[in-house]
Write a protein that holds these residues in place. Structure first.
Motif, PDB file in Angstrom:
ATOM      1  N   ALA A 219       0.853  -1.201   0.000  1.00  0.00           N
ATOM      2  CA  ALA A 219       0.000   0.000   0.000  1.00  0.00           C
ATOM      3  C   ALA A 219       0.883   1.243   0.000  1.00  0.00           C
ATOM      4  O   ALA A 219       0.634   2.210  -0.720  1.00  0.00           O
ATOM      5  CB  ALA A 219      -0.915  -0.010   1.220  1.00  0.00           C
TER       6      ALA A 219
ATOM      7  N   ARG B  24      -8.748  -4.114   3.232  1.00  0.00           N
ATOM      8  CA  ARG B  24      -9.520  -2.985   3.770  1.00  0.00           C
ATOM      9  C   ARG B  24      -8.705  -2.271   4.856  1.00  0.00           C
ATOM     10  O   ARG B  24      -8.614  -1.046   4.868  1.00  0.00           O
ATOM     11  CB  ARG B  24     -10.840  -3.506   4.344  1.00  0.00           C
ATOM     12  CG  ARG B  24     -11.799  -2.427   4.802  1.00  0.00           C
ATOM     13  CD  ARG B  24     -13.111  -3.013   5.315  1.00  0.00           C
ATOM     14  NE  ARG B  24     -13.973  -3.506   4.253  1.00  0.00           N
ATOM     15  CZ  ARG B  24     -14.294  -4.786   4.043  1.00  0.00           C
ATOM     16  NH1 ARG B  24     -13.800  -5.738   4.816  1.00  0.00           N
ATOM     17  NH2 ARG B  24     -15.099  -5.119   3.071  1.00  0.00           N
TER      18      ARG B  24
ATOM     19  N   THR C 251      -5.377  -2.312   5.324  1.00  0.00           N
ATOM     20  CA  THR C 251      -4.081  -1.760   4.903  1.00  0.00           C
ATOM     21  C   THR C 251      -4.224  -0.751   3.769  1.00  0.00           C
ATOM     22  O   THR C 251      -3.288   0.003   3.485  1.00  0.00           O
ATOM     23  CB  THR C 251      -3.157  -2.895   4.399  1.00  0.00           C
ATOM     24  OG1 THR C 251      -3.839  -3.602   3.363  1.00  0.00           O
ATOM     25  CG2 THR C 251      -2.782  -3.852   5.519  1.00  0.00           C
ATOM     26  N   GLY C 252      -5.358  -0.772   3.071  1.00  0.00           N
ATOM     27  CA  GLY C 252      -5.526   0.110   1.911  1.00  0.00           C
ATOM     28  C   GLY C 252      -4.806  -0.380   0.670  1.00  0.00           C
ATOM     29  O   GLY C 252      -4.659   0.362  -0.302  1.00  0.00           O
TER      30      GLY C 252
ATOM     31  N   ARG D 108      -4.027  -2.349  -2.846  1.00  0.00           N
ATOM     32  CA  ARG D 108      -4.727  -2.753  -4.067  1.00  0.00           C
ATOM     33  C   ARG D 108      -4.503  -4.234  -4.249  1.00  0.00           C
ATOM     34  O   ARG D 108      -3.351  -4.670  -4.334  1.00  0.00           O
ATOM     35  CB  ARG D 108      -4.091  -2.030  -5.257  1.00  0.00           C
ATOM     36  CG  ARG D 108      -4.966  -0.975  -5.860  1.00  0.00           C
ATOM     37  CD  ARG D 108      -4.351  -0.241  -7.030  1.00  0.00           C
ATOM     38  NE  ARG D 108      -2.925  -0.294  -7.232  1.00  0.00           N
ATOM     39  CZ  ARG D 108      -2.354  -0.647  -8.393  1.00  0.00           C
ATOM     40  NH1 ARG D 108      -3.084  -1.020  -9.417  1.00  0.00           N
ATOM     41  NH2 ARG D 108      -1.039  -0.611  -8.519  1.00  0.00           N
TER      42      ARG D 108
ATOM     43  N   VAL E 146     -13.086  -1.066  -1.216  1.00  0.00           N
ATOM     44  CA  VAL E 146     -11.850  -1.849  -1.304  1.00  0.00           C
ATOM     45  C   VAL E 146     -11.431  -1.917  -2.781  1.00  0.00           C
ATOM     46  O   VAL E 146     -12.256  -2.114  -3.666  1.00  0.00           O
ATOM     47  CB  VAL E 146     -12.054  -3.278  -0.748  1.00  0.00           C
ATOM     48  CG1 VAL E 146     -10.788  -4.106  -0.901  1.00  0.00           C
ATOM     49  CG2 VAL E 146     -12.479  -3.211   0.712  1.00  0.00           C
TER      50      VAL E 146
END
Ligand SMILES: [Zn+2]
Length: 467
Positions: A186, A237, A239-240, A242, A265
């Motif tokens: 992230a 969700r 950690t953010g 992708r 997400v």
């Protein structure tokens, strides 16, 4: 058919970003300079006058597609080169209309989990590739400090397994490793690509070895995919990061993805030709060419995957080409036991993805433009190559495929270019024949080694291009 540039390729069925129509495509210096009205360009004359001799290739009713981008290929070299290598895999790719592949970080030794491992891969691939080639990195327990240097060195993202990978040198991540890897990714803005099966669900499933596919299928239940995806989405969700779910086999994961996306997400998913075109009911006893993990499931599930594909829920359809030698597949025709539990799990069919998907897509009422979205522009976008790969559009590399949608052929494993003559499509008749593949405007003649190899180049994510 090599030709000089500038050149024009003309087709009554060019698949462009806005759909299929007759067009002339002008190629100069390996790039698409312009897409023009059908019949409006004349090579070596008109608006090309004075710019050198050009050639004109008129494909007639043969379709012109952008070259496929296959972001999921296990090349296995060095270390397991007898399973597959750069020369054989990329030659198969070219013959199948695939002009860019991104190599997975495992099954080769060393795996691509350190900058040194990446360097070994790049050096080994040099001069061998028939098509453009890029690399994924791997996120394994303990290598968080390696992720940033790998990212800077130009990997497209990082693969992790949530269950054992099948090879000892690429261990799977437990909850804490996953959290740390995703947090770092992230921070880097890297794409985390995940093999999502849950080891606890797999361990609790019935394990019945033998030649019956239904026993193998029971050992890799859909619940293993949904449990792993649920856990992954929680971590994404928090950690953010992708995240991209590799090779979705069970349609049961799709509602989870829809809910997570609605929740903000960043999650995408891919599926593979074998999940879309083969079904558990058809697998003969002992035919371990069909074994992969997660497994090919039943026909009702396959229909649900097609529905999701039609609804745009998959970003890409990619091969997950993961071959091994016939003896490790335990294939009965090579004297093996045909035991699904013990056989190597992986489908070998890089060269057949386009015709396999087209055969089934057409039957279900889809168009060539859909297949191009799933297998070319979609995967190009997934790895940030939009504008360079995956479209017949001005400025893109002239990676092109002459594809006869009605050309039928029977599959003979020994005639495919990948290293070992194993494929679950053996004996099938597929629709859709690749007539010519152009890499940066030059035809790749896969019958005449080593011409094509001179054309291939490394590909890197845009942010790290040239680094
Ligand atoms: Zn794979």
């Amino acid at each position: 058919m090599p030709f000089r540039q500038p050149a024009v390729i003309r087709s009554r069925r060019a698949v462009l970003p806005d759909g299929e129509r007759p067009a002339d495509v002008l190629i100069r210096d390996g790039r698409i300079e312009r897409v023009a009205a059908y019949g409006s360009l004349t090579a070596g004359a008109g608006d090309l006058a004075g710019r050198g001799d050009g050639d004109l290739v008129d494909l007639g009713d043969t379709a012109l597609l952008p070259g496929l981008v296959d972001t999921h290929v296990h090349v296995n070299e060095p270390g397991r080169t007898e399973w597959e290598g750069f020369a054989t895999a990329t030659r198969a790719a070219a013959a199948g209309g695939v002009t860019t592949i991104i190599d997975m970080p495992l099954n080769s030794v060393p795996p691509t989990t350190t900058p040194a491992g990446l360097e070994v891969k790049r050096k080994t691939a040099e001069g061998q590739a028939w098509v453009d080639l890029g690399f994924w990195g791997g996120a394994v327990p303990g290598n968080v400090p390696d992720l940033e240097p790998l990212h800077r060195a130009g990997v497209f993202g990082f693969k992790s397994f949530l269950a054992p990978s099948g090879v000892d040198e690429f261990p799977h991540v437990e909850a804490a490793d996953l959290e740390a890897a995703l947090a770092e990714q992230a921070r880097l803005g890297a794409l985390a690509i995940i093999h999502a099966e849950d080891p606890a669900v797999l361990a609790a499933a019935p394990q019945q070895p033998g030649v019956h596919y239904r026993d193998f299928l029971a050992s890799r239940p859909a619940g293993a995919e949904t449990a792993a995806v649920a856990r992954l989405l929680d971590t994404a969700r928090r950690t953010g990061a992708r995240v991209h779910i590799l090779h979705v086999s069970s349609a049961a994961v799709l509602p989870l993805l829809r809910r997570a996306r609605a929740d903000g997400v960043q999650v995408t998913a891919e599926t593979c030709p074998h999940y879309l075109t083969l079904a558990a009911e058809q697998v003969p006893d002992g035919d371990t060419a069909f074994k992969c993990c997660p497994p090919i499931r039943d026909e009702a599930n396959r229909d649900a995957l097609w529905e999701a594909l039609a609804n745009g829920e998959f970003s890409a359809v990619v091969s997950d080409h993961s071959p091994s030698t016939p003896d490790l597949k335990l294939l009965p025709e090579y004297g093996g036991s045909g035991d699904f539990a013990a056989a190597w799990g992986g489908i070998a069919s890089l060269q057949l993805g386009l015709p396999a998907v087209w055969t089934e897509a057409r039957r279900r009422g889809h168009r060539l433009a859909d297949v191009v979205r799933w297998m070319s522009s979609g995967p190009a976008a997934l790895v940030g190559l939009t504008g360079t790969k995956g479209a017949i559009a001005a400025g893109c590399d002239a990676d092109l495929v002459a594809f006869d949608p009605d050309g039928e052929f029977a599959v003979h494993a020994a005639e495919l270019h990948h290293r070992n003559p194993v494929t679950p499509y053996a004996g099938r008749t597929l629709s859709g024949a690749v007539r010519t593949t152009w890499l940066r405007g030059r035809a790749v003649d896969t019958g005449a080694e080593p011409f094509g190899r001179q054309l291939a180049r490394p590909v890197n994510p845009p942010a790290t291009e040239g680094s």
